[in-house]
Design a protein around this motif. Structure first.
Motif, mmCIF file in Angstrom:
data_model
loop_
_atom_site.group_PDB
_atom_site.id
_atom_site.type_symbol
_atom_site.label_atom_id
_atom_site.label_comp_id
_atom_site.label_asym_id
_atom_site.label_seq_id
_atom_site.Cartn_x
_atom_site.Cartn_y
_atom_site.Cartn_z
ATOM 1 N N GLU A 1 0.050 -7.243 -9.986
ATOM 2 C CA GLU A 1 -1.014 -6.247 -9.825
ATOM 3 C C GLU A 1 -1.050 -5.691 -8.403
ATOM 4 O OE1 GLU A 1 -5.815 -5.767 -10.288
ATOM 5 O OE2 GLU A 1 -4.797 -7.287 -11.473
ATOM 6 N N VAL A 2 -0.940 -6.564 -7.395
ATOM 7 C CA VAL A 2 -0.974 -6.073 -6.019
ATOM 8 C C VAL A 2 0.300 -5.304 -5.676
ATOM 9 C CG1 VAL A 2 -2.656 -7.720 -5.096
ATOM 10 C CG2 VAL A 2 -0.252 -8.328 -5.102
ATOM 11 N N ILE A 3 1.407 -5.665 -6.285
ATOM 12 C CA ILE A 3 2.655 -4.930 -6.088
ATOM 13 C C ILE A 3 2.532 -3.539 -6.708
ATOM 14 C CG2 ILE A 3 5.113 -4.843 -6.703
ATOM 15 C CD1 ILE A 3 5.088 -7.953 -6.404
ATOM 16 N N ARG A 4 1.907 -3.449 -7.874
ATOM 17 C CA ARG A 4 1.665 -2.129 -8.501
ATOM 18 C C ARG A 4 0.763 -1.275 -7.610
ATOM 19 N NH1 ARG A 4 1.743 -4.758 -13.573
ATOM 20 N NH2 ARG A 4 -0.452 -5.264 -13.363
ATOM 21 N N ASP A 5 -0.259 -1.902 -7.018
ATOM 22 C CA ASP A 5 -1.143 -1.164 -6.106
ATOM 23 C C ASP A 5 -0.356 -0.588 -4.926
ATOM 24 O OD1 ASP A 5 -3.339 -1.731 -7.697
ATOM 25 O OD2 ASP A 5 -4.068 -3.358 -6.409
ATOM 26 N N MET A 6 0.574 -1.359 -4.413
ATOM 27 C CA MET A 6 1.397 -0.907 -3.292
ATOM 28 C C MET A 6 2.269 0.275 -3.725
ATOM 29 S SD MET A 6 2.220 -1.413 -0.133
ATOM 30 C CE MET A 6 3.558 -1.158 1.015
ATOM 31 N N ARG A 7 2.874 0.186 -4.898
ATOM 32 C CA ARG A 7 3.713 1.284 -5.393
ATOM 33 C C ARG A 7 2.889 2.557 -5.550
ATOM 34 N NH1 ARG A 7 6.647 -2.741 -8.586
ATOM 35 N NH2 ARG A 7 8.628 -2.956 -7.520
ATOM 36 N N ARG A 8 1.660 2.418 -6.076
ATOM 37 C CA ARG A 8 0.786 3.579 -6.242
ATOM 38 C C ARG A 8 0.462 4.200 -4.893
ATOM 39 N NH1 ARG A 8 -3.043 0.390 -9.341
ATOM 40 N NH2 ARG A 8 -1.878 -0.119 -11.177
ATOM 41 N N CYS A 9 0.172 3.362 -3.908
ATOM 42 C CA CYS A 9 -0.141 3.857 -2.576
ATOM 43 C C CYS A 9 1.067 4.589 -1.990
ATOM 44 C CB CYS A 9 -0.577 2.715 -1.657
ATOM 45 S SG CYS A 9 -1.092 3.287 -0.020
ATOM 46 N N CYS A 10 2.234 4.009 -2.108
ATOM 47 C CA CYS A 10 3.445 4.631 -1.564
ATOM 48 C C CYS A 10 3.716 5.974 -2.236
ATOM 49 C CB CYS A 10 4.637 3.697 -1.731
ATOM 50 S SG CYS A 10 4.562 2.239 -0.662
ATOM 51 N N GLU A 11 3.525 6.041 -3.542
ATOM 52 C CA GLU A 11 3.726 7.305 -4.247
ATOM 53 C C GLU A 11 2.724 8.345 -3.764
ATOM 54 O OE1 GLU A 11 3.442 6.443 -8.413
ATOM 55 O OE2 GLU A 11 5.261 5.219 -8.404
ATOM 56 N N ALA A 12 1.481 7.932 -3.578
ATOM 57 C CA ALA A 12 0.437 8.859 -3.152
ATOM 58 C C ALA A 12 0.657 9.347 -1.723
ATOM 59 C CB ALA A 12 -0.935 8.184 -3.267
ATOM 60 N N GLN A 13 1.235 8.512 -0.882
ATOM 61 C CA GLN A 13 1.437 8.877 0.521
ATOM 62 C C GLN A 13 2.682 9.718 0.739
ATOM 63 O OE1 GLN A 13 -0.869 8.570 2.812
ATOM 64 N NE2 GLN A 13 -2.094 7.687 1.183
ATOM 65 N N GLY A 14 3.592 9.702 -0.201
ATOM 66 C CA GLY A 14 4.780 10.551 -0.113
ATOM 67 C C GLY A 14 5.561 10.406 1.187
ATOM 68 N N GLY A 15 5.761 9.184 1.657
ATOM 69 C CA GLY A 15 6.558 8.969 2.857
ATOM 70 C C GLY A 15 5.763 8.926 4.143
ATOM 71 N N ASN A 16 4.444 9.004 4.077
ATOM 72 C CA ASN A 16 3.611 8.964 5.280
ATOM 73 C C ASN A 16 3.189 7.563 5.677
ATOM 74 O OD1 ASN A 16 3.642 11.750 5.578
ATOM 75 N ND2 ASN A 16 1.940 12.006 4.175
ATOM 76 N N SER A 17 3.793 6.548 5.075
ATOM 77 C CA SER A 17 3.441 5.166 5.364
ATOM 78 C C SER A 17 4.670 4.393 5.826
ATOM 79 C CB SER A 17 2.871 4.503 4.104
ATOM 80 O OG SER A 17 2.735 3.117 4.303
ATOM 81 N N VAL A 18 4.573 3.816 7.008
ATOM 82 C CA VAL A 18 5.665 2.988 7.517
ATOM 83 C C VAL A 18 5.835 1.756 6.628
ATOM 84 C CG1 VAL A 18 6.441 1.610 9.484
ATOM 85 C CG2 VAL A 18 5.337 3.802 9.874
ATOM 86 N N CYS A 19 4.741 1.227 6.102
ATOM 87 C CA CYS A 19 4.800 0.048 5.230
ATOM 88 C C CYS A 19 5.663 0.292 3.997
ATOM 89 C CB CYS A 19 3.397 -0.363 4.786
ATOM 90 S SG CYS A 19 2.362 -1.010 6.117
ATOM 91 N N CYS A 20 5.758 1.531 3.576
ATOM 92 C CA CYS A 20 6.525 1.860 2.373
ATOM 93 C C CYS A 20 8.017 2.011 2.641
ATOM 94 C CB CYS A 20 5.991 3.141 1.742
ATOM 95 S SG CYS A 20 4.311 2.985 1.132
ATOM 96 N N SER A 21 8.407 2.057 3.911
ATOM 97 C CA SER A 21 9.813 2.315 4.237
ATOM 98 C C SER A 21 10.754 1.277 3.648
ATOM 99 C CB SER A 21 10.011 2.404 5.748
ATOM 100 O OG SER A 21 9.724 1.161 6.353
ATOM 101 N N GLY A 22 10.337 0.044 3.538
ATOM 102 C CA GLY A 22 11.181 -0.995 2.959
ATOM 103 C C GLY A 22 10.770 -1.387 1.560
ATOM 104 N N PHE A 23 9.855 -0.651 0.994
ATOM 105 C CA PHE A 23 9.327 -0.974 -0.325
ATOM 106 C C PHE A 23 9.875 0.021 -1.324
ATOM 107 C CE2 PHE A 23 6.156 -1.463 -3.644
ATOM 108 C CZ PHE A 23 5.973 -2.828 -3.646
ATOM 109 N N LYS A 24 10.856 -0.396 -2.070
ATOM 110 C CA LYS A 24 11.526 0.498 -3.012
ATOM 111 C C LYS A 24 11.047 0.225 -4.427
ATOM 112 C CE LYS A 24 14.389 1.910 0.196
ATOM 113 N NZ LYS A 24 13.958 2.961 1.037
ATOM 114 N N ASP A 25 10.974 1.300 -5.218
ATOM 115 C CA ASP A 25 10.683 1.131 -6.638
ATOM 116 C C ASP A 25 11.907 0.512 -7.290
ATOM 117 O OD1 ASP A 25 8.108 2.084 -6.890
ATOM 118 O OD2 ASP A 25 8.770 4.165 -7.060
#
Length: 64
Positions: free
Chosen positions: A30-54
């Motif tokens: 569930e928390v991993i899904r939340d992270m994916r949703r956040c990364c999708e919503a930010q469209g590359g504006n999050s450094v935290c998402c740089s290593g988080f791949k779908d």
């Protein structure tokens, strides 16, 4: 003052969940899904998402 990463909360939640559950990802889906949703919503504006791949869609490995 640097702006806070928009997905930092979700990234921290993943780490906390994994630590609490002996790094069993299946218990933190569930928390991993939340992270994916956040990364999708930010469209590359999050450094935290740089290593988080779908995950890549899994190919059908059956030999039928």
């Amino acid at each position: 003052m640097p702006q806070k990463d928009p997905c930092q909360k979700q990234a921290c939640a993943i780490q906390k969940c994994l630590q609490a559950n002996k790094y069993l990802e299946s218990l933190c889906e569930e928390v991993i899904r939340d992270m994916r949703r956040c990364c999708e919503a930010q469209g590359g504006n999050s450094v935290c998402c740089s290593g988080f791949k779908d995950p890549k869609p899994t190919e059908d490995k059956s030999d039928t």
